[in-house]
Design a protein around this motif. Structure first.
Motif, PDB file in Angstrom:
ATOM      1  N   THR A  46       1.013  -1.198  -0.112  1.00 42.74           N
ATOM      2  CA  THR A  46      -0.080   0.006  -0.022  1.00 42.74           C
ATOM      3  C   THR A  46       0.935   1.296   0.041  1.00 42.74           C
ATOM      4  OG1 THR A  46      -0.003  -0.123   2.272  1.00 42.74           O
ATOM      5  CG2 THR A  46      -1.841  -1.230   1.000  1.00 42.74           C
ATOM      6  N   THR A  49       2.995   5.088  -3.378  1.00 39.78           N
ATOM      7  CA  THR A  49       4.082   4.652  -4.601  1.00 39.78           C
ATOM      8  C   THR A  49       3.225   3.778  -5.321  1.00 39.78           C
ATOM      9  OG1 THR A  49       5.886   4.919  -3.172  1.00 39.78           O
ATOM     10  CG2 THR A  49       6.196   3.816  -5.239  1.00 39.78           C
ATOM     11  N   PRO A  50       2.554   2.722  -5.097  1.00 37.11           N
ATOM     12  CA  PRO A  50       2.025   1.916  -6.213  1.00 37.11           C
ATOM     13  C   PRO A  50       0.440   2.339  -6.516  1.00 37.11           C
ATOM     14  CG  PRO A  50       1.742   0.726  -3.840  1.00 37.11           C
ATOM     15  CD  PRO A  50       2.387   2.308  -3.520  1.00 37.11           C
ATOM     16  N   GLY A 144       7.087  -1.326  -1.790  1.00 38.69           N
ATOM     17  CA  GLY A 144       7.682   0.088  -1.773  1.00 38.69           C
ATOM     18  C   GLY A 144       8.896  -0.137  -0.702  1.00 38.69           C
ATOM     19  N   HIS A 150      13.019   0.464   5.134  1.00 42.50           N
ATOM     20  CA  HIS A 150      12.110  -0.867   5.580  1.00 42.50           C
ATOM     21  C   HIS A 150      11.312  -1.376   4.222  1.00 42.50           C
ATOM     22  CE1 HIS A 150       8.617   1.969   6.404  1.00 42.50           C
ATOM     23  NE2 HIS A 150       8.374   1.547   5.086  1.00 42.50           N
ATOM     24  N   GLY A 152       7.784  -3.966   3.712  1.00 42.26           N
ATOM     25  CA  GLY A 152       6.553  -4.107   4.518  1.00 42.26           C
ATOM     26  C   GLY A 152       6.786  -3.149   5.590  1.00 42.26           C
ATOM     27  N   ARG A 179       0.919  11.955   6.311  1.00 42.56           N
ATOM     28  CA  ARG A 179       0.259  12.623   5.350  1.00 42.56           C
ATOM     29  C   ARG A 179      -0.932  11.997   5.154  1.00 42.56           C
ATOM     30  NH1 ARG A 179       3.642   9.224   2.840  1.00 42.56           N
ATOM     31  NH2 ARG A 179       3.253   8.675   0.629  1.00 42.56           N
ATOM     32  N   PHE A 180      -1.222  10.901   5.573  1.00 40.12           N
ATOM     33  CA  PHE A 180      -2.392  10.203   5.320  1.00 40.12           C
ATOM     34  C   PHE A 180      -3.353  10.262   6.581  1.00 40.12           C
ATOM     35  CE2 PHE A 180       0.692   7.380   2.998  1.00 40.12           C
ATOM     36  CZ  PHE A 180       0.244   7.669   1.523  1.00 40.12           C
ATOM     37  N   LYS A 214      13.571   8.596  -1.720  1.00 42.16           N
ATOM     38  CA  LYS A 214      13.963   7.155  -1.580  1.00 42.16           C
ATOM     39  C   LYS A 214      15.528   6.833  -2.029  1.00 42.16           C
ATOM     40  CE  LYS A 214       9.993   6.359  -0.100  1.00 42.16           C
ATOM     41  NZ  LYS A 214       8.728   5.628  -0.757  1.00 42.16           N
TER      42      LYS A 214
HETATM   43  C1  F6R Z   1       3.154  -0.457   2.583  1.00 40.89           C
HETATM   44  C2  F6R Z   1       4.405  -0.940   3.039  1.00 40.89           C
HETATM   45  C3  F6R Z   1       5.496   0.030   3.131  1.00 40.89           C
HETATM   46  C4  F6R Z   1       5.722   1.032   2.112  1.00 40.89           C
HETATM   47  C5  F6R Z   1       6.753   2.123   2.415  1.00 40.89           C
HETATM   48  C6  F6R Z   1       6.663   3.320   1.282  1.00 40.89           C
HETATM   49  O1  F6R Z   1       2.199  -1.695   2.425  1.00 40.89           O
HETATM   50  O2  F6R Z   1       4.643  -2.045   3.353  1.00 40.89           O
HETATM   51  O3  F6R Z   1       6.685  -0.509   3.328  1.00 40.89           O
HETATM   52  O4  F6R Z   1       5.943   0.719   0.830  1.00 40.89           O
HETATM   53  O5  F6R Z   1       6.578   2.653   3.587  1.00 40.89           O
HETATM   54  O6  F6R Z   1       5.566   4.051   1.437  1.00 40.89           O
HETATM   55  P1  F6R Z   1       5.211   5.019   0.414  1.00 40.89           P
HETATM   56  O7  F6R Z   1       4.861   4.374  -0.971  1.00 40.89           O
HETATM   57  O8  F6R Z   1       3.895   5.839   0.949  1.00 40.89           O
HETATM   58  O9  F6R Z   1       6.344   5.921   0.201  1.00 40.89           O
END
Ligand code: F6R
Length: 254
Positions: A46, A49-50, A144, A150, A152, A179-180, A214
């Motif tokens: 989630t 990014t995806p 992501g 990290h 997951g 941010r969410f 990233k």
């Molecule tokens: C989400 C997950 C996390 C995200 C990571 C990047 O299910 O397992 O590892 O992939 O925190 O998050 P974003 O894409 O929001 O930068």
């Protein structure tokens, strides 16, 4: 609109400036498996990014009736869920998956597994691993990466867990995910996450990483060194990883 594909060690890198092109190329991988596997198992991530990848998967499936029906045979496993959020909570990953992906596709709700962040967490972890063993590890795991490396919610630590477990989110992850939520204080302190074994047992891994934020995590993850302080570095052990990124980091890899 062009992408460069580079193979370095055993990792395939697809680098392009245009993120929507990267989402399209990553969607090609998933849709190929959807077409050519009898009972595909997908590992879903989630986060921000995806989202473009999911938009592509949904749109291209809706445009193609044969592809659309293939989703009836899919089993899905999500990487993680926040502890304390019910599936109906708007910031839960249950809610995310139904909002952005599942409601558009003819998936079987009983085959779309997402760790449960409420109730008896120990039981939830155990039954999640049992389902993984029953239906098989993902054919493709979408990932992501956190700014701290990290994957997951396997956060940097002295030791990493193999199996699904409850984890304490690092301050950097809670800040990044604020941010969410209405405020940083509302981000749960804990999550349930698939462990490193669940991720590394996937047949194929698609890692998406966009933006300067990233860059450092990517450099540390693919430096040639392994460390539990950068959980993503263990991906270097996996035989089939493709990284889709808009960052050209090759000058920075030793
Ligand atoms: C989400 C997950 C996390 C995200 C990571 C990047 O299910 O397992 O590892 O992939 O925190 O998050 P974003 O894409 O929001 O930068």
């Amino acid at each position: 609109m062009s992408a460069v594909t580079i193979r370095r060690q055993r990792v395939e890198w697809v680098v392009a400036a245009d993120r929507s092109h990267l989402h399209e190329l990553a969607a090609n991988v998933i849709l190929d498996v959807l077409r050519n596997t009898e009972r595909p198992v997908f590992g879903f991530a989630t986060g921000g990014t995806p989202l473009g990848l999911y938009e592509q998967l949904v749109r291209r499936s809706l445009e193609n009736p044969r592809l659309l029906t293939r989703w009836q045979d899919v089993t899905g496993f999500n990487l993680d869920e926040y502890v304390g959020l019910s599936p109906e909570h708007p910031q839960s990953y249950h809610h995310y998956m139904w909002r952005y992906v599942y409601r558009y596709l003819p998936v079987r709700p009983d085959r779309m597994f997402i760790p449960k962040g409420i109730g008896n967490l120990e039981d939830n972890c155990r039954s999640y691993d049992e389902s993984l063993m029953k239906y098989g590890w993902p054919d493709v795991q979408i990932l992501g990466i956190g700014k701290n490396g990290h994957i997951g919610f396997n956060e940097p630590a002295r030791r990493l867990a193999m199996n699904t477990h409850v984890t304490r989110l690092s301050e950097s992850t809670r800040l990044a995910n604020a941010r969410f939520f209405p405020s940083a204080r509302d981000v749960p302190e804990q999550a349930i996450t698939m462990g490193m074994a669940g991720i590394l047992r996937a047949k194929q891994i698609v890692l998406l990483a966009f933006g300067e934020a990233k860059r450092d995590a990517l450099i540390r993850a693919f430096s040639g060194w392994l460390g539990t302080d950068v959980p993503a570095s263990l991906l270097q052990l996996h035989p089939h990883v493709t990284v889709f990124t808009d960052q050209d980091i090759f000058g920075d890899l030793s």
